[in-house]
Design a protein around this motif. Structure first.
Motif, PDB file in Angstrom:
ATOM      1  N   ASP A   2       0.842  -1.277  -0.307  1.00 18.49           N
ATOM      2  CA  ASP A   2       0.239  -0.053   0.276  1.00 18.49           C
ATOM      3  C   ASP A   2       0.662   0.922  -0.323  1.00 18.49           C
ATOM      4  O   ASP A   2       0.474   2.440  -1.040  1.00 18.49           O
ATOM      5  CB  ASP A   2      -1.416   0.100   1.098  1.00 18.49           C
ATOM      6  CG  ASP A   2      -1.878  -0.270   1.016  1.00 18.49           C
ATOM      7  OD1 ASP A   2      -2.393  -1.337   0.157  1.00 18.49           O
ATOM      8  OD2 ASP A   2      -2.578  -1.273   1.746  1.00 18.49           O
ATOM      9  N   ALA A   3       2.324   1.115   0.713  1.00 18.95           N
ATOM     10  CA  ALA A   3       2.314   2.382   0.719  1.00 18.95           C
ATOM     11  C   ALA A   3       3.415   2.875  -0.660  1.00 18.95           C
ATOM     12  O   ALA A   3       2.946   3.794  -0.880  1.00 18.95           O
ATOM     13  CB  ALA A   3       4.025   2.178   1.534  1.00 18.95           C
ATOM     14  N   ILE A   4       3.378   1.753  -1.459  1.00 15.74           N
ATOM     15  CA  ILE A   4       3.734   2.236  -2.860  1.00 15.74           C
ATOM     16  C   ILE A   4       2.863   2.377  -3.862  1.00 15.74           C
ATOM     17  O   ILE A   4       2.655   3.460  -4.663  1.00 15.74           O
ATOM     18  CB  ILE A   4       4.414   0.872  -3.651  1.00 15.74           C
ATOM     19  CG1 ILE A   4       6.493   0.450  -2.606  1.00 15.74           C
ATOM     20  CG2 ILE A   4       4.984   0.895  -5.364  1.00 15.74           C
ATOM     21  CD1 ILE A   4       6.442  -1.034  -3.187  1.00 15.74           C
ATOM     22  N   SER A   5       1.763   1.507  -3.751  1.00 21.65           N
ATOM     23  CA  SER A   5       0.142   2.184  -4.292  1.00 21.65           C
ATOM     24  C   SER A   5      -0.084   3.764  -3.814  1.00 21.65           C
ATOM     25  O   SER A   5      -0.274   4.480  -5.176  1.00 21.65           O
ATOM     26  CB  SER A   5      -0.351   1.004  -4.052  1.00 21.65           C
ATOM     27  OG  SER A   5      -1.089   1.827  -2.459  1.00 21.65           O
ATOM     28  N   ASN A   6       0.186   4.086  -2.955  1.00 19.14           N
ATOM     29  CA  ASN A   6      -0.235   5.706  -3.130  1.00 19.14           C
ATOM     30  C   ASN A   6       0.817   6.691  -2.639  1.00 19.14           C
ATOM     31  O   ASN A   6       0.511   7.754  -1.807  1.00 19.14           O
ATOM     32  CB  ASN A   6      -0.332   4.885  -0.784  1.00 19.14           C
ATOM     33  CG  ASN A   6      -2.400   4.477  -0.831  1.00 19.14           C
ATOM     34  OD1 ASN A   6      -2.928   4.655  -0.994  1.00 19.14           O
ATOM     35  ND2 ASN A   6      -1.458   3.896   0.830  1.00 19.14           N
ATOM     36  N   PHE A   7       1.848   5.932  -3.057  1.00 20.13           N
ATOM     37  CA  PHE A   7       3.191   7.182  -3.609  1.00 20.13           C
ATOM     38  C   PHE A   7       2.400   7.970  -4.621  1.00 20.13           C
ATOM     39  O   PHE A   7       2.378   7.362  -5.412  1.00 20.13           O
ATOM     40  CB  PHE A   7       4.579   6.687  -3.885  1.00 20.13           C
ATOM     41  CG  PHE A   7       5.425   6.999  -4.012  1.00 20.13           C
ATOM     42  CD1 PHE A   7       5.676   8.282  -2.952  1.00 20.13           C
ATOM     43  CD2 PHE A   7       5.658   7.778  -5.464  1.00 20.13           C
ATOM     44  CE1 PHE A   7       7.414   9.070  -3.583  1.00 20.13           C
ATOM     45  CE2 PHE A   7       7.118   9.003  -5.834  1.00 20.13           C
ATOM     46  CZ  PHE A   7       7.577   8.929  -4.879  1.00 20.13           C
ATOM     47  N   ASP A   8       2.313   9.564  -4.701  1.00 24.86           N
ATOM     48  CA  ASP A   8       2.550  10.110  -5.336  1.00 24.86           C
ATOM     49  C   ASP A   8       3.323  11.019  -5.161  1.00 24.86           C
ATOM     50  O   ASP A   8       3.106  12.154  -4.567  1.00 24.86           O
ATOM     51  CB  ASP A   8       0.523  10.687  -4.997  1.00 24.86           C
ATOM     52  CG  ASP A   8       0.117  11.959  -5.521  1.00 24.86           C
ATOM     53  OD1 ASP A   8       0.768  12.327  -6.937  1.00 24.86           O
ATOM     54  OD2 ASP A   8      -1.366  11.869  -6.073  1.00 24.86           O
ATOM     55  N   PRO A   9       3.920  11.463  -6.156  1.00 24.42           N
ATOM     56  CA  PRO A   9       4.994  12.858  -5.921  1.00 24.42           C
ATOM     57  C   PRO A   9       4.690  13.893  -6.554  1.00 24.42           C
ATOM     58  O   PRO A   9       4.969  15.211  -5.206  1.00 24.42           O
ATOM     59  CB  PRO A   9       5.969  12.595  -7.833  1.00 24.42           C
ATOM     60  CG  PRO A   9       5.577  11.049  -7.956  1.00 24.42           C
ATOM     61  CD  PRO A   9       4.071  10.420  -7.502  1.00 24.42           C
ATOM     62  N   HIS A  10       3.138  13.881  -6.961  1.00 19.51           N
ATOM     63  CA  HIS A  10       2.734  15.764  -7.079  1.00 19.51           C
ATOM     64  C   HIS A  10       2.943  15.987  -4.989  1.00 19.51           C
ATOM     65  O   HIS A  10       2.724  16.584  -4.785  1.00 19.51           O
ATOM     66  CB  HIS A  10       1.786  15.541  -7.793  1.00 19.51           C
ATOM     67  CG  HIS A  10       1.208  16.578  -7.554  1.00 19.51           C
ATOM     68  ND1 HIS A  10       0.953  18.582  -8.742  1.00 19.51           N
ATOM     69  CD2 HIS A  10      -0.406  17.278  -7.144  1.00 19.51           C
ATOM     70  CE1 HIS A  10       0.675  18.853  -8.137  1.00 19.51           C
ATOM     71  NE2 HIS A  10      -0.689  18.441  -7.888  1.00 19.51           N
TER      72      HIS A  10
END
Length: 226
Positions: A2-10
């Protein structure tokens, strides 16, 4: 995962900007407090501002603008507990109220920064700094001014020391005389004073008095027998 899927650079960049604004403005408020050697100085005000911003960033990330409103309310109540820890009572004196209020202001700066309202956060920070700096000379001048007994509010107590044998008579006479000059007694008490005397303590209803009038009353009482 989930930590990877929730990663949002913006969003991460947006959070960095918000926290940077909170850090900078919280530090600005904290520097002034640190220079004056207050209990909550540079680090405390900075941490309060950054912490408030972090909670708002989290709320915005999870629930959007509706989440910001809910979390902001909890931040305000939470800062109340933190501010209470900065308030100290020493006898009749209470210190730390200004420090607690400054922490509250730092939290407001953090909330605005976390909500992406950088300009508003800057404005609040400037007003907090102005309150702690520009108003200080005025406060000092007022505090150094002589007290105007006719306009100031205070609790006034009248004390009479007399022989124990006449304390009942003196108590009634004191209440009557104060009533006659328009200062009714709210409460009256008697205490032993030494082995043969008594002290009568009369608390007045009035919160503002004419000092000269009470002085004349005191001089009159001194001439009473007993």
């Amino acid at each position: 995962m989930d930590a990877i899927s929730n990663f949002d650079p913006h969003f991460l960049l947006n959070a960095f900007v918000s926290l940077s604004v909170a850090f900078s403005l919280g530090s600005l408020i904290g520097v002034e407090r640190q220079i004056r050697q207050r209990t909550a100085g540079l680090r405390t005000n900075t941490l309060v501002s950054v912490g408030a911003a972090a909670f708002i960033v989290l709320a915005n990330r999870l629930e959007g603008h509706s989440g910001i409103v809910h979390i902001a309310a909890y931040v305000v109540s939470g800062i109340g507990f933190l501010g209470a820890g900065a308030i100290m009572k020493e006898g009749a004196n209470i210190t730390g109220l200004n420090t607690a209020a400054t922490l509250w202001g730092s939290a407001a700066v953090g909330v605005l920064a976390g909500a992406n309202l950088a300009a508003e956060a800057l404005l609040v920070a400037l007003f907090v700094l102005a309150s702690n700096t520009l108003l200080r000379p005025l406060v000092n001048r007022i505090n150094r001014s002589p007290i105007d007994e006719e306009t100031s509010e205070a609790t006034y107590r009248f004390f009479v020391i007399c022989r124990g044998a006449v304390q009942v008579e003196m108590r009634e006479k004191l209440a009557q005389e104060l009533e006659a000059i328009k200062y009714p007694v709210r409460d009256i008490a008697q205490h032993r004073f030494g082995t043969t005397d008594a002290e009568i303590e009369a608390t007045l209803y009035a919160t503002a008095v004419d000092g000269d009038e009470l002085d004349r009353m005191a001089a009159q009482i001194e001439s009473w027998e007993g």
